[in-house]
Scaffold this motif. Structure first.
Motif, PDB file in Angstrom:
ATOM      1  N   ALA A  39     -11.081   9.453  -4.761  1.00 44.33           N
ATOM      2  CA  ALA A  39     -11.104   8.924  -6.126  1.00 44.33           C
ATOM      3  C   ALA A  39     -10.345   7.609  -6.273  1.00 44.33           C
ATOM      4  CB  ALA A  39     -10.521   9.958  -7.090  1.00 44.33           C
ATOM      5  N   ILE A  40      -9.708   7.149  -5.216  1.00 45.48           N
ATOM      6  CA  ILE A  40      -8.832   5.978  -5.320  1.00 45.48           C
ATOM      7  C   ILE A  40      -9.411   4.810  -4.528  1.00 45.48           C
ATOM      8  CG2 ILE A  40      -6.503   5.091  -4.938  1.00 45.48           C
ATOM      9  CD1 ILE A  40      -5.502   7.963  -5.069  1.00 45.48           C
ATOM     10  N   SER A  41      -9.420   3.654  -5.150  1.00 44.78           N
ATOM     11  CA  SER A  41      -9.864   2.430  -4.478  1.00 44.78           C
ATOM     12  C   SER A  41      -8.771   1.941  -3.532  1.00 44.78           C
ATOM     13  CB  SER A  41     -10.180   1.353  -5.517  1.00 44.78           C
ATOM     14  OG  SER A  41     -10.268   0.083  -4.914  1.00 44.78           O
ATOM     15  N   ILE A  42      -9.133   1.688  -2.282  1.00 48.19           N
ATOM     16  CA  ILE A  42      -8.136   1.222  -1.314  1.00 48.19           C
ATOM     17  C   ILE A  42      -7.660  -0.192  -1.652  1.00 48.19           C
ATOM     18  CG2 ILE A  42      -9.861   0.323   0.296  1.00 48.19           C
ATOM     19  CD1 ILE A  42      -6.466   2.009   1.128  1.00 48.19           C
ATOM     20  N   ASP A  43      -8.530  -0.993  -2.276  1.00 48.61           N
ATOM     21  CA  ASP A  43      -8.100  -2.316  -2.740  1.00 48.61           C
ATOM     22  C   ASP A  43      -6.985  -2.184  -3.775  1.00 48.61           C
ATOM     23  OD1 ASP A  43      -9.849  -3.691  -1.124  1.00 48.61           O
ATOM     24  OD2 ASP A  43     -11.370  -3.973  -2.669  1.00 48.61           O
ATOM     25  N   PHE A  44      -7.138  -1.211  -4.664  1.00 47.40           N
ATOM     26  CA  PHE A  44      -6.120  -0.949  -5.678  1.00 47.40           C
ATOM     27  C   PHE A  44      -4.780  -0.622  -5.023  1.00 47.40           C
ATOM     28  CE2 PHE A  44      -3.900   2.486  -7.972  1.00 47.40           C
ATOM     29  CZ  PHE A  44      -3.537   1.816  -9.125  1.00 47.40           C
ATOM     30  N   VAL A  45      -4.813   0.194  -3.992  1.00 45.65           N
ATOM     31  CA  VAL A  45      -3.571   0.617  -3.342  1.00 45.65           C
ATOM     32  C   VAL A  45      -2.894  -0.558  -2.645  1.00 45.65           C
ATOM     33  CG1 VAL A  45      -2.543   2.183  -1.661  1.00 45.65           C
ATOM     34  CG2 VAL A  45      -4.464   2.953  -3.049  1.00 45.65           C
ATOM     35  N   TRP A  46      -3.663  -1.373  -1.928  1.00 45.36           N
ATOM     36  CA  TRP A  46      -3.062  -2.494  -1.202  1.00 45.36           C
ATOM     37  C   TRP A  46      -2.527  -3.567  -2.152  1.00 45.36           C
ATOM     38  CZ3 TRP A  46      -1.044  -2.869   3.318  1.00 45.36           C
ATOM     39  CH2 TRP A  46      -1.485  -2.062   4.360  1.00 45.36           C
ATOM     40  N   LEU A  47      -3.250  -3.837  -3.220  1.00 47.93           N
ATOM     41  CA  LEU A  47      -2.755  -4.800  -4.207  1.00 47.93           C
ATOM     42  C   LEU A  47      -1.494  -4.265  -4.886  1.00 47.93           C
ATOM     43  CD1 LEU A  47      -6.142  -5.918  -5.810  1.00 47.93           C
ATOM     44  CD2 LEU A  47      -4.638  -7.320  -4.380  1.00 47.93           C
ATOM     45  N   ASN A  48      -1.480  -2.963  -5.128  1.00 43.46           N
ATOM     46  CA  ASN A  48      -0.305  -2.332  -5.719  1.00 43.46           C
ATOM     47  C   ASN A  48       0.890  -2.418  -4.772  1.00 43.46           C
ATOM     48  OD1 ASN A  48       0.944  -1.059  -7.836  1.00 43.46           O
ATOM     49  ND2 ASN A  48       0.124   0.966  -7.398  1.00 43.46           N
ATOM     50  N   PHE A  49       0.638  -2.216  -3.497  1.00 42.27           N
ATOM     51  CA  PHE A  49       1.699  -2.295  -2.491  1.00 42.27           C
ATOM     52  C   PHE A  49       2.299  -3.697  -2.432  1.00 42.27           C
ATOM     53  CE2 PHE A  49       2.900  -3.396   1.882  1.00 42.27           C
ATOM     54  CZ  PHE A  49       3.909  -2.474   2.102  1.00 42.27           C
ATOM     55  N   CYS A  50       1.438  -4.695  -2.386  1.00 47.12           N
ATOM     56  CA  CYS A  50       1.908  -6.080  -2.331  1.00 47.12           C
ATOM     57  C   CYS A  50       2.690  -6.437  -3.595  1.00 47.12           C
ATOM     58  CB  CYS A  50       0.715  -7.018  -2.151  1.00 47.12           C
ATOM     59  SG  CYS A  50       1.163  -8.763  -1.994  1.00 47.12           S
ATOM     60  N   GLY A  51       2.153  -6.053  -4.745  1.00 46.46           N
ATOM     61  CA  GLY A  51       2.834  -6.338  -6.006  1.00 46.46           C
ATOM     62  C   GLY A  51       4.172  -5.639  -6.107  1.00 46.46           C
ATOM     63  N   SER A  52       4.236  -4.411  -5.626  1.00 48.51           N
ATOM     64  CA  SER A  52       5.486  -3.658  -5.664  1.00 48.51           C
ATOM     65  C   SER A  52       6.552  -4.311  -4.787  1.00 48.51           C
ATOM     66  CB  SER A  52       5.235  -2.217  -5.205  1.00 48.51           C
ATOM     67  OG  SER A  52       6.423  -1.470  -5.208  1.00 48.51           O
ATOM     68  N   ALA A  53       6.139  -4.797  -3.621  1.00 51.62           N
ATOM     69  CA  ALA A  53       7.085  -5.473  -2.729  1.00 51.62           C
ATOM     70  C   ALA A  53       7.630  -6.747  -3.373  1.00 51.62           C
ATOM     71  CB  ALA A  53       6.398  -5.797  -1.402  1.00 51.62           C
ATOM     72  N   LEU A  54       6.761  -7.497  -4.033  1.00 47.69           N
ATOM     73  CA  LEU A  54       7.184  -8.733  -4.696  1.00 47.69           C
ATOM     74  C   LEU A  54       8.102  -8.438  -5.882  1.00 47.69           C
ATOM     75  CD1 LEU A  54       3.821 -10.712  -4.627  1.00 47.69           C
ATOM     76  CD2 LEU A  54       5.875 -11.199  -3.292  1.00 47.69           C
ATOM     77  N   TYR A  55       7.772  -7.395  -6.637  1.00 51.07           N
ATOM     78  CA  TYR A  55       8.616  -7.026  -7.781  1.00 51.07           C
ATOM     79  C   TYR A  55      10.009  -6.618  -7.308  1.00 51.07           C
ATOM     80  CZ  TYR A  55      10.293  -4.601 -11.936  1.00 51.07           C
ATOM     81  OH  TYR A  55      11.048  -4.203 -13.013  1.00 51.07           O
TER      82      TYR A  55
END
Length: 262
Positions: A39-55
């Motif tokens: 049910a989860i988009s892998i693009d969503f997860v990777w973008l979330n990971f990158c954004g979380s690291a930057l935050y």
């Protein structure tokens, strides 16, 4: 009165940390129980990971780095009419949230790649997301090299922290698009933890309350708009979580109609 508002700010600050942190657990638990990440988009997860690291990098710099806080105070000193130095509207709860989110998103990636959970043929990183993440990585390497090799550069650590936060906001807006499109193509939200959307909205509201409470304490109600990371992050979260709730409603109705026809 300031003491009361300081208490209110702390309460809502920790409430948003708890809500946004808790919203990451339903997907992990649901994936574990179903042994599926379909049910989860892998693009969503990777973008979330990158954004979380930057935050995380942004709030750590703004909260812990003395040089960054000094630069901020110097740039904003003229806008304050009291003796208290101007400091970034970043608190310890922001750091805890960033670290906690980063760890849980890594756990989600672990479920995708190392636990053998069920996936479908559409769950792979798109070329667009790969290029975007590569571009972000190369850009920040170039910025760091410029900051530390150019003697006359005007780029300071505060600028880097601000850029990190701004890119995080942009990624937060972008990251939901693959998930929304993925939901649309599936015409289903089955396996998607809807409860996480409700919790995310609650967290966003708490974050906004803390931000504007802090702005009032700084004697400048517009001060919150000068810290766009938390403001835009909250607004983007509310908009897209409402979209996911709408999709869940529509696709559940669609499924019921389809089952009746069959």
């Amino acid at each position: 009165m300031p003491a009361v508002l300081e208490y209110v700010s702390n309460v809502f600050g920790w409430c948003y940390v708890i809500c946004w942190g808790a919203s990451l657990y339903p997907p992990l638990r649901l994936n574990y129980s179903t042994k599926s990440v379909e049910a989860i988009s892998i693009d969503f997860v990777w973008l979330n990971f990158c954004g979380s690291a930057l935050y995380l990098a942004s709030v750590v710099l703004l909260f812990y780095n003395g040089k960054v806080r000094e630069e901020y105070a110097q740039r904003n000193a003229a806008e304050f009419h009291h003796d208290k130095p101007a400091l970034p509207l970043v608190r310890f709860n922001d750091v805890i949230y960033g670290l906690h989110s980063f760890i849980l998103i890594m756990a989600l990636l672990y479920q995708f790649y190392f636990l053998g959970y069920r996936k479908n043929h559409r769950q792979h990183m798109s070329r667009t997301v790969k290029l975007l993440l590569l571009l972000i990585f190369c850009s920040f390497i170039a910025l760091l090299l410029h900051a530390y090799t150019e003697a006359n550069t005007k780029l300071e650590l505060l600028d880097l922290a601000t850029i990190f936060g701004s890119v995080k906001v942009a990624l937060s807006a972008i990251k939901y698009i693959p998930q929304a499109w993925y939901n649309f193509t599936r015409k289903s939200m089955k396996g998607f933890a809807i409860s996480s959307c409700v919790i995310d909205i609650c967290g966003a509201v708490c974050c906004l309350v803390q931000l504007f409470t802090d702005s009032y304490l700084e004697d400048d109600i517009n001060f919150g708009f000068k810290h766009p990371t938390k403001l835009l992050l909250s607004l983007v979260t509310i908009v897209f979580c409402m979209l996911f709730l709408l999709q869940a409603r529509l696709y559940s109705e669609h499924r019921r109609v389809h089952e009746k026809l069959v």
